[in-house]
Each structure stands twice: as structure tokens, then as C-alpha cells.
Design an enzyme around this catalytic site. Structure first.
Site, PDB file in Angstrom:
ATOM      1  N   PRO A 108      32.507  34.702  -7.677  1.00  0.00           N
ATOM      2  CA  PRO A 108      31.660  33.565  -8.035  1.00  0.00           C
ATOM      3  C   PRO A 108      30.576  33.392  -6.984  1.00  0.00           C
ATOM      4  O   PRO A 108      30.777  33.717  -5.814  1.00  0.00           O
ATOM      5  CB  PRO A 108      32.634  32.381  -8.003  1.00  0.00           C
ATOM      6  CG  PRO A 108      33.775  32.832  -7.146  1.00  0.00           C
ATOM      7  CD  PRO A 108      33.873  34.316  -7.300  1.00  0.00           C
ATOM      8  N   ASP A 109      29.409  32.904  -7.398  1.00  0.00           N
ATOM      9  CA  ASP A 109      28.357  32.591  -6.421  1.00  0.00           C
ATOM     10  C   ASP A 109      28.562  31.147  -5.969  1.00  0.00           C
ATOM     11  O   ASP A 109      28.349  30.202  -6.730  1.00  0.00           O
ATOM     12  CB  ASP A 109      26.967  32.789  -7.034  1.00  0.00           C
ATOM     13  CG  ASP A 109      25.900  32.818  -5.950  1.00  0.00           C
ATOM     14  OD1 ASP A 109      25.790  31.821  -5.209  1.00  0.00           O
ATOM     15  OD2 ASP A 109      25.200  33.832  -5.815  1.00  0.00           O
ATOM     16  N   ASN A 161      32.419  42.662   5.332  1.00  0.00           N
ATOM     17  CA  ASN A 161      31.101  43.051   5.857  1.00  0.00           C
ATOM     18  C   ASN A 161      31.026  42.700   7.343  1.00  0.00           C
ATOM     19  O   ASN A 161      31.973  42.177   7.921  1.00  0.00           O
ATOM     20  CB  ASN A 161      29.990  42.362   5.053  1.00  0.00           C
ATOM     21  CG  ASN A 161      30.145  40.858   5.092  1.00  0.00           C
ATOM     22  OD1 ASN A 161      30.081  40.250   6.155  1.00  0.00           O
ATOM     23  ND2 ASN A 161      30.380  40.253   3.931  1.00  0.00           N
ATOM     24  N   LYS A 179      15.478  34.575  -4.615  1.00  0.00           N
ATOM     25  CA  LYS A 179      16.819  33.963  -4.493  1.00  0.00           C
ATOM     26  C   LYS A 179      16.733  32.442  -4.482  1.00  0.00           C
ATOM     27  O   LYS A 179      17.565  31.744  -5.055  1.00  0.00           O
ATOM     28  CB  LYS A 179      17.472  34.418  -3.185  1.00  0.00           C
ATOM     29  CG  LYS A 179      18.588  35.399  -3.445  1.00  0.00           C
ATOM     30  CD  LYS A 179      19.064  36.104  -2.238  1.00  0.00           C
ATOM     31  CE  LYS A 179      19.260  37.555  -2.630  1.00  0.00           C
ATOM     32  NZ  LYS A 179      19.628  38.381  -1.520  1.00  0.00           N
TER      33      LYS A 179
HETATM   34  O1  C5P Z   1      22.783  36.843  -3.143  1.00  0.00           O
HETATM   35  P1  C5P Z   1      22.906  36.821  -1.683  1.00  0.00           P
HETATM   36  O2  C5P Z   1      24.289  37.132  -1.190  1.00  0.00           O
HETATM   37  O3  C5P Z   1      21.881  37.599  -0.923  1.00  0.00           O
HETATM   38  O4  C5P Z   1      22.571  35.287  -1.307  1.00  0.00           O
HETATM   39  C1  C5P Z   1      22.770  34.788  -0.059  1.00  0.00           C
HETATM   40  C2  C5P Z   1      23.041  33.310  -0.130  1.00  0.00           C
HETATM   41  O5  C5P Z   1      23.943  33.002  -1.174  1.00  0.00           O
HETATM   42  C3  C5P Z   1      23.725  32.816   1.124  1.00  0.00           C
HETATM   43  O6  C5P Z   1      23.358  31.467   1.307  1.00  0.00           O
HETATM   44  C4  C5P Z   1      25.199  32.975   0.777  1.00  0.00           C
HETATM   45  O7  C5P Z   1      26.014  32.142   1.580  1.00  0.00           O
HETATM   46  C5  C5P Z   1      25.210  32.579  -0.679  1.00  0.00           C
HETATM   47  N1  C5P Z   1      26.233  33.239  -1.497  1.00  0.00           N
HETATM   48  C6  C5P Z   1      27.264  32.497  -2.021  1.00  0.00           C
HETATM   49  N2  C5P Z   1      28.202  33.090  -2.811  1.00  0.00           N
HETATM   50  C7  C5P Z   1      28.124  34.397  -3.103  1.00  0.00           C
HETATM   51  C8  C5P Z   1      27.074  35.169  -2.588  1.00  0.00           C
HETATM   52  C9  C5P Z   1      26.145  34.558  -1.772  1.00  0.00           C
HETATM   53  O8  C5P Z   1      27.341  31.288  -1.753  1.00  0.00           O
HETATM   54  N3  C5P Z   1      29.039  34.958  -3.889  1.00  0.00           N
END
Ligand code: C5P
Length: 427
Positions: free
Chosen positions: A329-330, A234, A361
Site C-alpha cells: 500500500p502507498d 533498502n 509525485k
Molecule cells: O513513490 P516513492 O516511493 O518514490 O514516493 C516517496 C514518498 O512516498 C515518500 O514520502 C515515502 O515515504 C512515501 N511512500 C509511502 N508508501 C509507499 C511508498 C512511498 O508512504 N508504499
């Protein structure tokens, strides 16, 4: 608390913190600064420097070399500082007042601006043939030098050898800057501007809002490999995360920056861990989590990655190509769900309903604080406006450049962190 009341309270709290350049110089209050001026055309700027240091609350005493008095009068400096200016080593009247040894013991900082090439050479060789060089031999205070000279003199190996010697003795070197010179040349050797010098002097006294706290910050994009030469990624530039890392380090934090691929230099005093993919960023984040006080996820992590990575470069034989993607993974949710969780701060770059999407979020990812902003106006840009969201309040930060807004964010993070460590952290 009504949203407006929360915001007003927060903004007034923030306005008392170190939010802009003037407030940043608070640490100069009541400090004793011996300002040494040597003979160079930049000496005229030392009057403004003396004024700024005094305005920030420092007690300033000026010592000038004989050559400096050819460029600016002691009377000017005396009027600006309210203190008698010292120029002579062998001056019976001055010795009867504050003698040179007493003067050497007096300051919290000796700042020489401008420091001419000749003066650097004399100090490097330990000479004491005028009042200022004698003071430098006699003082135990930290010394900062702001070199100013013609670019050819600056680039000369002799000057660099002298500076190496002085830096090795623990002296701080402020600048110089590059640009147009009084002699008509262009290049390195210009003295830093008075405001920059005053800020650098102030930074030497910073104990720091975040002193001793361990911060881990993720920044930049991740790249998810399709084959050995292609990837999904991105537009994240990493600027916001890097600005936060730089400002946090300046505020005394021990900062680890886990960074995806970006074209930015490592900020001073920051430890950078380089990663490429989301999985690598997660592994590095989990490795850094123990002992981390505050985790800030600024990275634009790719949500999906190819289900498998081709071992060889894919050939463009077919008319269409289907890629199967799987969820990454988040990272921030994983960190926020740890049993020993740090104070966890997220970011959300949204293209619509910024606050509403940000708030959901905050809750879904179990974050303590979240900064939401408009994605299209933020990516790659130097300026930002952000909504700060927490469980029962919000505030607007900016607009301002990313460094200024980063300081506002850190002040807010610190305030919430302090109130949280006094109450059990919600799971
Ligand atoms: O879900 P989204 O990407 O919009 O959320 C943004 C937040 O989540 C940011 O703090 C980003 O660094 C974190 N994030 C993460 N791992 C992911 C996706 C997002 O830590 N896979």
C-alpha cells in the site's frame, strides 16, 4: 508567480527564521542571565560564554566564587558584560547597589559554568556560605549547571549522588563533555564549549515555531519478509527522518516517529513507534492520523513484498528461485486521501530527473509539499541538498548537514501549513 521570484521570496523569508546556530539563539534577546562562575580551570571559557550570551541579546550579570577569581579576573567579566561583577556575600557597597536578595530575584535564568564538584556538593546540601550558593537558595529562577572537573571526580559516586539530588530539584544539567582534560587525563568531565552552553540556555527559552502542533513522521526502511530469516529491504539509514523528528521536537512540536528498523537512538522528547513492514507502518500511520496536524513521510517504504511468506526457512535445493512480489500500500497517498487529512509532506529520493519526478509525485500522491533529492548522494550520508516542490513553486534547500536542512524544511512546512489552514484544503 515566476519560479525565480517564488524562490527568492521564500529564501528571504527562510533567512529570517531560525536557520542557523546564531539565529537559533534569538530567544536570549532581553533575557536576564545570572552567570555563576566557580573555581575550576574551565573558568577561562566563561569569558567567551558571557560574550556569546551578551551578543545574543541577553543582559548578563556575573557572580564569582572566591576560588573562581583565582582563575579569571572579575575585571575581564565586567568589561565583557558591562555590569559590575559580584564576588562577596558580605559587601556593604554591593548590598547598597543590588543586594543579594535583589540579585536572586533579578534573573530569568541562573547558569553556573563551570560548576565544580565542590560547588555541586555545597548546593546539594543547601549550604549558603558564599554569595553564589546563597543566591541559589534564594532564587526562584530556573537553574542550569555545567559541571566541569577531572574525570575521576566526575565518575565518583559522591558527585553522581549530588547531581541526582540537584536534577530531582529541577535543576538542568548541561554536559559535561568527554575528552582531553587540563590535568592531562582523558575522559568525561570537560565543560561543554561556550557555544553549546549558550545554545542550551537559549533552548530553555524557546517557545518554538511548531509549539503544540502534532507531527507524525515515518522514517527508515521497511523490511518485507521472504521467510523467517530473510527479507527484502533498502539502504535507508533513517537519518533524515530522525533529524526532522529531533528538530521538530526542539521547535516545540509533539512528535511521533514511526520508524522502520534503524540503528539510531530515539531523539529527545520524541515518541517512537517501532514497525518492521510496510503494512505495519500503514497501520501505525492510520492509528496516529486522527489529531495529527502535519504528516511527513520520510520512510523509504518497500514498494513490493513477497506474495506469501514461507513458514519455514527456504532450502537452497533448486538452481533458481522465483519470488512473486505484490505491491505494498502507498502509505502517504492513503493519509493524503483521508477525509480529515493532515497537512501532508512527502520525500522522493530519485536517481534521475529529480525535480520532474518529484513534481509528478507531488501531484499523483496529492501532497501539499515534497522534498526531492538525489538518492545516491543521500542514503546514509550526513549532508543533503534538496528541492522543495509545491503546487506553484520550488526552492533549493542546503547543501548542509541533515539537521540544518531539517530546520529549513520545518520552517518551510510551517509557512505552507499556516497559509493552508486559512484556505480550504484541496482534495
Ligand atoms: O513513490 P516513492 O516511493 O518514490 O514516493 C516517496 C514518498 O512516498 C515518500 O514520502 C515515502 O515515504 C512515501 N511512500 C509511502 N508508501 C509507499 C511508498 C512511498 O508512504 N508504499
Amino acid at each position: 508567480m515566476p519560479v525565480d521570484a517564488a524562490e527568492t521570496r521564500l529564501l528571504s523569508w527562510l533567512s529570517n527564521r531560525r536557520l542557523n546556530e546564531t539565529v537559533r539563539m534569538n530567544s536570549l534577546a532581553n533575557k536576564r542571565i545570572l552567570l555563576g562562575i566557580t573555581g575550576g580551570i574551565a573558568a577561562y571559557k566563561s569569558a567567551e560564554l558571557a560574550r556569546l550570551l551578551g551578543k545574543a541579546g541577553a543582559d548578563v550579570r556575573v557572580v564569582m566564587t572566591p576560588a573562581a577569581t583565582q582563575f579569571i579576573t572579575p575585571l575581564t567579566l565586567q568589561a565583557l558584560t558591562g555590569n559590575r561583577v559580584h564576588t562577596e556575600l558580605l559587601d556593604a557597597e554591593a548590598e547598597a547597589g543590588m543586594g543579594h536578595i535583589e540579585l536572586a530575584r533579578w534573573p530569568d535564568l541562573v547558569l553556573i559554568a563551570p560548576a565544580s564538584a565542590d560547588f555541586l556538593a555545597r548546593v546539594a546540601s543547601g549550604q549558603a556560605d558564599d554569595l553564589l550558593s546563597t543566591l541559589l537558595l534564594a532564587t526562584r529562577a530556573p537553574v542550569a549547571l555545567a559541571p566541569a572537573m577531572n574525570q575521576a571526580m566526575w565518575l565518583n559516586a559522591a558527585t553522581h549522588d549530588n547531581l541526582r539530588v540537584l536534577a530531582a530539584r529541577g535543576m538542568q544539567i548541561f554536559g559535561p563533555a568527554e575528552g582531553e582534560q587540563a590535568c592531562g587525563d582523558t575522559g568525561p568531565g570537560r565543560m561543554l564549549e561556550p557555544q553549546q552552553l549558550a545554545e542550551k540556555a537559549a533552548a530553555l527559552f524557546e517557545t518554538g515555531l511548531l509549539a503544540g502542533l502534532r507531527l507524525v513522521i515515518t522514517a527508515g526502511p521497511t523490511r518485507e519478509a521472504i521467510d523467517p530469516v530473510r527479507y527484502i529491504s533498502n539502504h535507508s539509514s533513517g537519518k533524515m527522518g530522525y533529524a526532522l523528528a529531533a528538530e521538530a521536537a526542539a521547535a516545540g512540536a509533539l512528535v511521533t516517529l514511526i520508524s522502520g528498523p534503524v540503528a539510531l537512538p530515539v531523539p529527545e522528547r520524541v515518541r517512537r513507534v517501532d514497525v518492521v513492514s510496510a503494512q505495519q507502518m500503514l497501520d501505525a500511520s492510520l492509528a496516529e492520523a486522527p489529531g495529527c496536524d502535519i504528516f511527513i513521510g520520510v520512510a523509504a517504504v518497500a514498494d513490493y513484498r513477497p506474495a506469501s511468506v514461507a513458514a519455514q526457512k527456504l532450502k537452497k535445493t533448486a538452481q533458481s528461485l522465483k519470488l512473486e512480489l505484490v505491491r505494498n500500500p502507498d502509505i502517504i497517498s492513503t493519509i493524503a486521501s483521508l477525509e480529515q487529512r493532515p497537512f501532508t509532506v512527502g520525500f522522493a529520493a530519485e536517481t534521475e530527473d529529480v525535480d520532474a519526478n518529484g513534481a509528478s509525485k507531488l501531484q499523483r500522491k496529492k501532497l501539499d509539499l515534497l522534498f526531492a533529492n538525489h538518492a545516491t548522494s543521500t542514503f546514509g550520508s550526513d549532508a543533503i541538498t534538496a528541492s522543495a516542490l509545491w503546487s506553484d513553486g520550488r526552492a533549493t534547500l542546503g547543501p548542509g548537514n541533515k539537521s540544518l536542512v531539517a530546520r529549513q524544511m520545518l520552517a518551510l512546512i510551517h509557512a505552507h501549513y499556516l497559509s493552508l489552514i486559512h484556505t480550504p484544503v484541496k482534495s
